[in-house]
Design a protein around this motif. Structure first.
Motif, PDB file in Angstrom:
ATOM      1  N   ILE A  19       6.073 -20.857   2.089  1.00 54.23           N
ATOM      2  CA  ILE A  19       6.327 -20.488   0.696  1.00 54.23           C
ATOM      3  C   ILE A  19       7.459 -19.471   0.690  1.00 54.23           C
ATOM      4  N   PHE A  20       8.536 -19.781  -0.010  1.00 52.16           N
ATOM      5  CA  PHE A  20       9.707 -18.903  -0.012  1.00 52.16           C
ATOM      6  C   PHE A  20      10.425 -19.040  -1.348  1.00 52.16           C
ATOM      7  N   THR A  21      11.395 -18.186  -1.570  1.00 54.71           N
ATOM      8  CA  THR A  21      12.143 -18.204  -2.824  1.00 54.71           C
ATOM      9  C   THR A  21      13.621 -18.460  -2.543  1.00 54.71           C
ATOM     10  N   THR A  22      14.286 -19.055  -3.513  1.00 50.57           N
ATOM     11  CA  THR A  22      15.745 -19.186  -3.482  1.00 50.57           C
ATOM     12  C   THR A  22      16.273 -18.809  -4.862  1.00 50.57           C
ATOM     13  N   ILE A  23      17.518 -18.395  -4.907  1.00 51.46           N
ATOM     14  CA  ILE A  23      18.128 -18.017  -6.177  1.00 51.46           C
ATOM     15  C   ILE A  23      18.988 -19.168  -6.682  1.00 51.46           C
ATOM     16  N   THR A  24      18.699 -19.630  -7.899  1.00 51.43           N
ATOM     17  CA  THR A  24      19.467 -20.703  -8.527  1.00 51.43           C
ATOM     18  C   THR A  24      20.023 -20.163  -9.837  1.00 51.43           C
ATOM     19  N   GLU A  25      21.288 -19.817  -9.837  1.00 50.10           N
ATOM     20  CA  GLU A  25      21.874 -19.132 -10.984  1.00 50.10           C
ATOM     21  C   GLU A  25      21.966 -20.014 -12.223  1.00 50.10           C
ATOM     22  N   TRP A  26      22.008 -21.334 -12.032  1.00 51.40           N
ATOM     23  CA  TRP A  26      22.208 -22.191 -13.196  1.00 51.40           C
ATOM     24  C   TRP A  26      20.907 -22.564 -13.893  1.00 51.40           C
ATOM     25  N   LYS A  27      19.754 -22.083 -13.361  1.00 56.08           N
ATOM     26  CA  LYS A  27      18.482 -22.367 -14.013  1.00 56.08           C
ATOM     27  C   LYS A  27      17.997 -21.118 -14.739  1.00 56.08           C
ATOM     28  N   SER A  28      17.427 -21.316 -15.914  1.00 51.28           N
ATOM     29  CA  SER A  28      16.870 -20.188 -16.668  1.00 51.28           C
ATOM     30  C   SER A  28      15.641 -20.679 -17.422  1.00 51.28           C
ATOM     31  N   SER A  29      14.482 -20.495 -16.812  1.00 48.25           N
ATOM     32  CA  SER A  29      13.245 -21.002 -17.406  1.00 48.25           C
ATOM     33  C   SER A  29      12.658 -19.992 -18.384  1.00 48.25           C
ATOM     34  N   ASN A  30      12.071 -20.507 -19.468  1.00 53.44           N
ATOM     35  CA  ASN A  30      11.364 -19.640 -20.405  1.00 53.44           C
ATOM     36  C   ASN A  30       9.869 -19.958 -20.425  1.00 53.44           C
ATOM     37  N   ILE A  31       9.387 -20.643 -19.369  1.00 58.27           N
ATOM     38  CA  ILE A  31       7.963 -20.968 -19.262  1.00 58.27           C
ATOM     39  C   ILE A  31       7.319 -19.998 -18.276  1.00 58.27           C
ATOM     40  N   ASP A  32       6.518 -19.078 -18.774  1.00 54.27           N
ATOM     41  CA  ASP A  32       5.823 -18.134 -17.913  1.00 54.27           C
ATOM     42  C   ASP A  32       4.515 -18.754 -17.415  1.00 54.27           C
ATOM     43  N   VAL A  33       4.234 -18.568 -16.135  1.00 53.41           N
ATOM     44  CA  VAL A  33       2.971 -19.025 -15.544  1.00 53.41           C
ATOM     45  C   VAL A  33       2.062 -17.810 -15.410  1.00 53.41           C
ATOM     46  N   HIS A  34       0.918 -17.853 -16.050  1.00 56.15           N
ATOM     47  CA  HIS A  34       0.004 -16.707 -16.056  1.00 56.15           C
ATOM     48  C   HIS A  34      -1.113 -16.896 -15.036  1.00 56.15           C
ATOM     49  N   ASN A  35      -1.630 -15.775 -14.536  1.00 55.33           N
ATOM     50  CA  ASN A  35      -2.684 -15.754 -13.525  1.00 55.33           C
ATOM     51  C   ASN A  35      -2.244 -16.376 -12.209  1.00 55.33           C
ATOM     52  N   LEU A  36      -0.939 -16.425 -11.997  1.00 61.16           N
ATOM     53  CA  LEU A  36      -0.365 -16.845 -10.718  1.00 61.16           C
ATOM     54  C   LEU A  36       0.806 -15.916 -10.416  1.00 61.16           C
ATOM     55  N   CYS A  37       0.757 -15.229  -9.276  1.00 61.70           N
ATOM     56  CA  CYS A  37       1.857 -14.317  -8.938  1.00 61.70           C
ATOM     57  C   CYS A  37       2.056 -14.283  -7.429  1.00 61.70           C
ATOM     58  N   LEU A  38       3.163 -13.651  -7.027  1.00 60.83           N
ATOM     59  CA  LEU A  38       3.531 -13.578  -5.620  1.00 60.83           C
ATOM     60  C   LEU A  38       3.701 -12.122  -5.205  1.00 60.83           C
ATOM     61  N   SER A  39       3.414 -11.841  -3.956  1.00 59.44           N
ATOM     62  CA  SER A  39       3.771 -10.552  -3.364  1.00 59.44           C
ATOM     63  C   SER A  39       4.586 -10.834  -2.105  1.00 59.44           C
TER      64      SER A  39
END
Length: 259
Positions: free
Chosen positions: A78-98
């Protein structure tokens, strides 16, 4: 594991379940991007890598980055990448990362539970417990974070099996403890047994006691080890030491006690 270093949702620092270091944690909220119509999640295969390597418009550096991404995907990381051309406005609740400052690896939380990676309580059973009971104890530690109630129920099973090893029936734990009390059981150990018994019962048949609580469950592990120390380890050491006495001294003791 010390109470102040346990992984807890929102905590600034705790023992990382990946690298085991007590480290600062960065927290992330999660947002969602819907797949375009006709598309769905995939795990890249060897053919995907072949297509990357055969792509003429990619330079070697870009190909290496893509292959590295594929390998991480295929490994289930599980990892993250930065995609500058995407901008989501859908928040996912009760799911988070540390993300751990020490090893940079990501943990996943659903509600207040750490679901990835698997996280066991770092405590070993008393070495003098029978292997069958040790196995139950370790299983309880494995599920401690995801199911404190399950841990409590397994620890109750541990003391039930321990009572059987001490010559009791095992059919009714409350009665078994009562018989041990009549035989002179230390009141402190009786209280410890009853704590594990009552909380374990409530884990299976919910009552008034909160059993879905990690701190309560973690304290039960220490109680089980204390019970084992008092009922198995200490008598074993005393008997071993006693057997080292001269035979003449032991005969005198037996003669005294027979009077």
């Amino acid at each position: 594991m010390a109470q102040d270093s346990m992984p807890i949702l929102g905590k600034a620092a705790f023992t990382c379940p990946h690298c085991k270091a007590i480290a600062h944690q960065y927290w992330y909220q999660v947002r969602a991007d819907q797949y375009d119509k006709g598309k769905s999640p995939i795990i890249p295969d060897d053919e995907f890598i072949d297509r990357i390597n055969g792509e003429q418009k990619f330079d070697d550096d870009h190909k290496n980055r893509l292959v590295h991404w594929v390998n991480r995907m295929r490994a289930g990381e599980i990892f993250t990448t930065i995609t500058e051309w995407k901008s989501s406005n859908i928040d996912v609740h009760n799911l988070c990362l540390s993300r751990c400052y020490s090893c940079d690896r990501i943990s996943v939380w659903v509600h207040d539970r750490l679901v990835h990676p698997g996280h066991a309580l770092r405590i070993e059973p008393n070495m003098d417990l029978p292997e069958e009971i040790k196995s139950d104890f370790r299983e309880a530690a494995e599920i401690w974070h995801s199911s404190p109630r399950g841990s409590a129920a397994l620890l109750r099973l541990c003391i039930q099996k321990l009572c059987i090893r001490l010559g009791k029936s095992g059919r009714n734990l409350n009665n078994d403890i009562g018989e041990l009390v009549k035989e002179g059981l230390d009141p402190r150990i009786q209280k410890s047994l009853d704590i594990v018994r009552v909380i374990g019962n409530n884990a299976v048949h919910p009552g008034q006691i909160l059993t879905d609580d990690r701190e309560t469950a973690s304290r039960l592990f220490r109680l089980v080890n204390m019970i084992a120390d008092a009922m198995i380890t200490q008598p074993k050491h005393i008997n071993e030491f006693y057997e080292e006495l001269p035979e003449s001294a032991k005969r005198q003791i037996e003669k005294r006690d027979a009077c």
